[in-house]
Design a protein around this motif. Structure first.
Motif, short mmCIF file in Angstrom:
data_model
loop_
_atom_site.label_atom_id
_atom_site.label_comp_id
_atom_site.label_asym_id
_atom_site.label_seq_id
_atom_site.Cartn_x
_atom_site.Cartn_y
_atom_site.Cartn_z
N VAL A 204 61.94 30.23 8.32
CA VAL A 204 62.66 29.42 7.33
C VAL A 204 63.94 28.89 7.96
O VAL A 204 64.57 29.56 8.78
CB VAL A 204 63.00 30.24 6.07
N SER A 205 64.30 27.70 7.54
CA SER A 205 65.55 27.11 8.02
C SER A 205 66.71 27.75 7.26
O SER A 205 66.52 28.31 6.18
CB SER A 205 65.55 25.60 7.75
N GLU A 207 68.93 26.33 5.55
CA GLU A 207 69.07 25.68 4.24
C GLU A 207 68.06 26.26 3.26
O GLU A 207 68.39 26.57 2.10
CB GLU A 207 68.87 24.17 4.37
N THR A 208 66.80 26.41 3.71
CA THR A 208 65.78 26.96 2.83
C THR A 208 66.12 28.40 2.45
O THR A 208 65.97 28.81 1.30
CB THR A 208 64.40 26.92 3.52
N TRP A 211 68.88 28.32 -0.29
CA TRP A 211 68.42 27.98 -1.64
C TRP A 211 67.45 29.04 -2.19
O TRP A 211 67.44 29.31 -3.39
CB TRP A 211 67.76 26.60 -1.63
N THR A 212 66.67 29.63 -1.31
CA THR A 212 65.75 30.67 -1.78
C THR A 212 66.53 31.88 -2.31
O THR A 212 66.24 32.41 -3.38
CB THR A 212 64.80 31.12 -0.65
N LEU A 230 56.02 30.19 0.79
CA LEU A 230 56.51 29.61 2.04
C LEU A 230 55.50 29.78 3.17
O LEU A 230 55.35 28.91 4.03
CB LEU A 230 57.83 30.28 2.45
N GLU A 233 52.97 27.01 3.05
CA GLU A 233 53.45 25.63 3.14
C GLU A 233 53.14 25.05 4.51
O GLU A 233 53.18 25.77 5.52
CB GLU A 233 54.97 25.58 2.90
N GLY A 238 59.29 22.78 4.53
CA GLY A 238 60.41 23.44 3.86
C GLY A 238 60.01 23.93 2.47
O GLY A 238 58.87 23.80 2.05
N TYR A 239 60.99 24.45 1.77
CA TYR A 239 60.72 25.02 0.45
C TYR A 239 61.89 24.67 -0.43
O TYR A 239 62.96 25.28 -0.35
CB TYR A 239 60.53 26.53 0.56
N ALA A 240 61.73 23.64 -1.25
CA ALA A 240 62.82 23.14 -2.07
C ALA A 240 63.20 24.15 -3.13
O ALA A 240 62.39 24.96 -3.56
CB ALA A 240 62.40 21.82 -2.73
N SER A 241 64.44 24.07 -3.58
CA SER A 241 64.91 25.03 -4.58
C SER A 241 64.13 24.92 -5.87
O SER A 241 63.94 25.90 -6.58
CB SER A 241 66.39 24.79 -4.84
#
Length: 871
Positions: A204-205, A207-208, A211-212, A230, A233, A238-241
């Motif tokens: 995961v990044s 950012e992800t 938000w996770t 995730l 995916e 990515g995995y948006a909030s």
């Protein structure tokens, strides 16, 4: 369920390695130094997982009880409790199985004493109670509260719950007994979440990850599901909030159920129908489909317990599956319940077996389970069974007439006699008009026996003693059926008194006993020994109340001898009770000790369901009568304990409790105790009961200086006794009656004839002298027996230790590699050396003398001599 866990280096749940969380381990390690630890958090916070991981690594013996909603039925809770104890100690479980659910203080004290030998003083134990929030039954909660505050200093209880506990934790915390772990303690940190994803090979990044974590707020279950999403995916997406803020059940559907085969999907839904997820039952339900292997791939949502061979489904996943039960066909649902019912029946989960049989509509098999219960059962169970019977389809009773026997037995237990009688007469008429068969004869025999018992019980008020023909007809059809009766129903249950007579009318008692004597030959055959010897016991009881001590003694011994041949435990116990009273009257201390030995031997009889209760009542009566109230068990000393016996058969404990309060000069409490009976067929309705109560009432009023009330009660007692010359209750009152009759003789308003008062005064005075000698000798023994008269051998101390741990003679023999006869002779020698009259007395004296410490283990070499290996 309990599971026994030992040291394990790698905590594994399901087939998935778990993320190590050192700070949670340290938190729990510190918390278990307290007697009680609460882990309270909402669903999905990983409460069970964290505790499970901890105890697998912590180097102590741990037991685990998984609670469910149905554990709010005390009998079902106790069946489960006893069953799982077998995984720790089969002998202890066998002893617990012979007792009822510890609903009272007395029963809990008995429960604590039974497993005492299993608790090693140099070991640390952890008891885990999972899903505590599902409990709401007051009796079960009271038992659990007593458990977690148990007297064992080396036991810690960990309670896992979704909500605050319904017990007084404030007091526990103020006493320094409680440590708490909350939701905030269990939340994953951001770094722990990232480490978990890394362990699952999920990239995961930053950012992800941000938000996770912000969306899940460290909620373990949400992090787990987010990780599954995730993982599936496409790379780089990515995995948006917004996708993290999910509906839990929707994700369960998409991430687990949608990728499972249709067979596994249905199989999992089927499992949500039942509570018992034992491996052998699940294997049977799966068949040769490979579904069990496929199920293991689900991971942490279904956990396998290798020690107990059972599975546990995560609560949230279980809730999801329950919501999908509508997808099963009626036949699929029925098949699951039927398999579960048969498994529960085979494994002695009778309440669950009946529940599943009802859900499966298999009423014929259900009633076969009910038929194995005792004839008279506790009222709460009877009410449960009545509701079950009322829900049964009417067609069942037309197809299986045996159901009527069970139904009317339940009505009898609940004192619904008119309804039971009407039902029985209708079914008898229908069966006798039908074509004969062996099953029909068996049913008719049962119906006539139940009808006979109804007329016997109600004869107390109707004075109609023509109940014998009903038992004669039962015997007739029994011979035609060829069916052999087995189980608890063959053991007769006695009431407060054997003579079920309420009226003081002359000759009524004799007519009743003559009818019982005519009944016994029939019922003792058709119910395989039931009530064999009760006729002799009834005559003994009458002779005793009339003061014919010689006849009472002879008849009581005859009843005792007959009862033993047919395993009629309650008749045996009551015979010993009257023989004990006779020995007190005679002032025969040696005989009293012999009788106590026989009473104690009954505690070794596991088939005698109520042995502990009646042993407490009989010995309690004796101790109160000689003024040794300290030796009376705790539950007989207060008015807050309810009897665990059915209202039709209990009552003697009321008299013992009232006598205790009287001896302690707590006269209002004694009078209040006498009023604690509501049954129309209970203790207060018996002529003998009314008489003994009135005598005690008179003594209480006299003790309170209420002369008018005392004389009025004494006159009422005299009126009850006069028609049948029932003098013994007055004589047994000893010095207190001597004082009361002296006051009555001086009062010109007293209507009782003076010659009778003078005779009772003389006989009561003579009785008091003999009682004083027995009581004085007993008290002297207690003062001089703090150290044994002679030192005990190693064999004697080993046997004494076994007695202190609640072991049976057979268990003591096995542990010490000696014969049963040797154990008996050693026990007799120990009693003689200590001057003890029973097991409890021996343990008390040995503890007071320093041979046994409070914990029950012998002091090394203290008071011992070599036994030279002799049997």
């Amino acid at each position: 369920m309990y599971e026994q866990l030992f040291h394990s280096n790698v905590p594994i749940v399901g087939n998935q390695q778990y993320l190590e969380r050192p700070q949670i381990y340290r938190l729990l390690e510190k918390a278990v130094q307290y007697p009680i630890v609460t882990v309270v958090a909402g669903a999905g916070y990983g409460k069970t997982q964290e505790v499970y991981s901890f105890v697998r690594k912590y180097n102590v013996l741990t037991t685990w009880m998984q609670l469910s909603e149905r554990d709010n039925l005390s009998l079902r809770f106790w069946e489960n409790f006893v069953k799982v104890v077998t995984f720790i100690n089969k002998d202890t479980a066998a002893k617990l199985a012979g007792t009822s659910f510890p609903a009272t203080e007395r029963q809990f004290d008995r429960y604590v004493g039974i497993p005492r030998s299993d608790v090693q003083s140099d070991w640390k134990y952890i008891f885990v109670y999972d899903d505590f929030h599902l409990l709401h039954d007051a009796a079960v909660l009271r038992f659990m509260e007593r458990c977690i505050t148990s007297p064992f200093a080396n036991i810690t209880s960990i309670i896992i719950s979704r909500s605050d506990l319904p017990i007084n934790t404030r007091v526990l915390r103020s006493k320094g007994m409680l440590a708490t772990i909350t939701e905030d303690d269990l939340r994953f940190s951001h770094d722990e979440m990232v480490a978990y994803f890394r362990m699952q090979d999920i990239k995961v990044s930053p950012e992800t990850a941000f938000w996770t974590y912000r969306s899940t707020e460290g909620w373990a279950f949400a992090i787990n599901l987010a990780g599954l999403a995730l993982k599936n995916e496409p790379p780089g997406k990515g995995y948006a909030s917004s996708s993290v803020k999910f509906n839990v059940f929707k994700l369960l559907e998409s991430e687990i159920m949608s990728v499972s085969s249709e067979g596994l999907r249905k199989y999992l839904i089927k499992l949500s129908l039942i509570d018992h997820l034992a491996l052998d039952l699940l294997t049977e339900l799966a068949g040769n489909t490979g579904l069990l292997e496929e199920m293991k791939q689900i991971g942490s949502f279904i956990r396998y317990d290798s020690y107990l061979n059972v599975y546990h489904i995560h609560n949230l996943f279980l809730e999801y599956l329950i919501g999908k039960q509508g997808e099963l066909t009626e036949e699929e649902t029925w098949n699951v319940y039927l398999h579960a019912a048969r498994w529960c029946g085979a494994n002695n989960f009778k309440m669950d077996a009946m529940n599943y049989y009802e859900k499966a509509g298999a009423y014929h098999e259900l009633f076969e389970v009910v038929y194995t219960l005792p004839f008279v059962i506790p009222n709460p169970i009877a009410k449960f069974l009545l509701e079950l019977c009322d829900r049964a389809p009417e067609a069942l009773y037309r197809q299986n007439a045996l159901a009527w026997i069970l139904y009317t037995r339940i009505l009898l237990t609940l004192e619904l006699f008119e309804k039971a009688t009407a039902v029985l007469k209708d079914i008898i008429a229908e069966l006798e008009a039908a074509s004969p068969s062996s099953f029909q004869y068996r049913t008719l025999s049962g119906c006539y026996n139940v009808l006979g018992f109804i007329y016997l019980i109600t004869s107390m008020h109707t004075q109609d003693y023509t109940f014998v023909p009903w038992f004669e007809r039962a015997y007739h059809y029994y011979r035609l059926s060829g069916h052999e009766i087995k189980g608890p129903i063959t053991v007769g249950c006695l009431c407060s008194y054997v003579c079920r007579v309420s009226s003081p009318e002359p000759g009524a008692i004799e007519r009743f006993i003559e009818a019982v004597s005519a009944m016994v030959p029939y019922v003792s055959i058709s119910l395989k020994g039931c009530f064999y010897g009760v006729d002799k016991l009834a005559w003994a009881e009458l002779a005793w109340f009339r003061g014919d001590v010689t006849a009472a003694e002879t008849l009581a011994y005859e009843a005792l001898s007959k009862a033993r041949t047919q395993h009629q435990y309650e008749i045996e116990n009551r015979s010993l009770f009257y023989l004990l009273r006779i020995s007190l009257y005679q002032g025969n201390r040696e005989h009293i000790q012999e009788l106590f030995t026989l009473l104690e031997a009954q505690l070794e009889t596991l088939d005698y369901v109520n042995r502990y209760t009646f042993h407490d009542i009989v010995t309690g009566w004796f101790y109160v009568h000689i003024g040794q109230t300290a030796s009376v068990v705790a539950w007989l000393k207060n008015d807050f304990e309810e009897s665990d016996l059915n209202s039709l058969v209990y009552g003697l404990e009321i008299l013992v409790r009232a006598k205790y309060h009287f001896i302690e000069k707590q006269y209002p409490a004694a009078l209040a105790s006498l009023g604690n009976q509501k049954s129309s067929y209970g203790f207060k309705e018996f002529l003998f009961g009314k008489l003994e109560m009135k005598v005690l009432e008179a003594l209480c009023c006299h003790g309170m200086k209420d002369t008018e009330g005392a004389l009025r009660a004494l006159e009422a007692a005299y009126a009850l006794a006069l028609p049948n010359a029932l003098d013994m209750p007055f004589i047994e009152a000893g010095k207190d009656m001597r004082t009361l009759t002296a006051a009555a003789l001086k009062d010109p308003a007293c209507v009782i004839p003076k010659p009778w008062l003078e005779r009772i005064q003389r006989e009561a005075a003579t009785y008091a002298k003999k009682l004083f000698a027995v009581a004085g000798g007993y008290q002297k023994e207690q003062r001089t027996k703090l150290v044994p008269v002679a030192p005990l051998s190693r064999r004697e101390i080993a046997v004494l230790t076994g007695l202190s741990q609640g072991l049976t003679r057979e268990e003591i023999a096995e542990d010490n590699d000696i014969s049963i006869n040797t154990v008996k002779s050693v026990i007799k020698s120990v009693y003689n050396k200590l001057g003890a009259i029973n097991r409890a007395d021996a343990v008390r004296l040995a503890t007071a003398g320093g041979i046994l410490p409070a914990g029950g283990e012998p002091e090394t070499q203290k008071g011992l001599v070599p036994d030279h290996g002799l049997d």
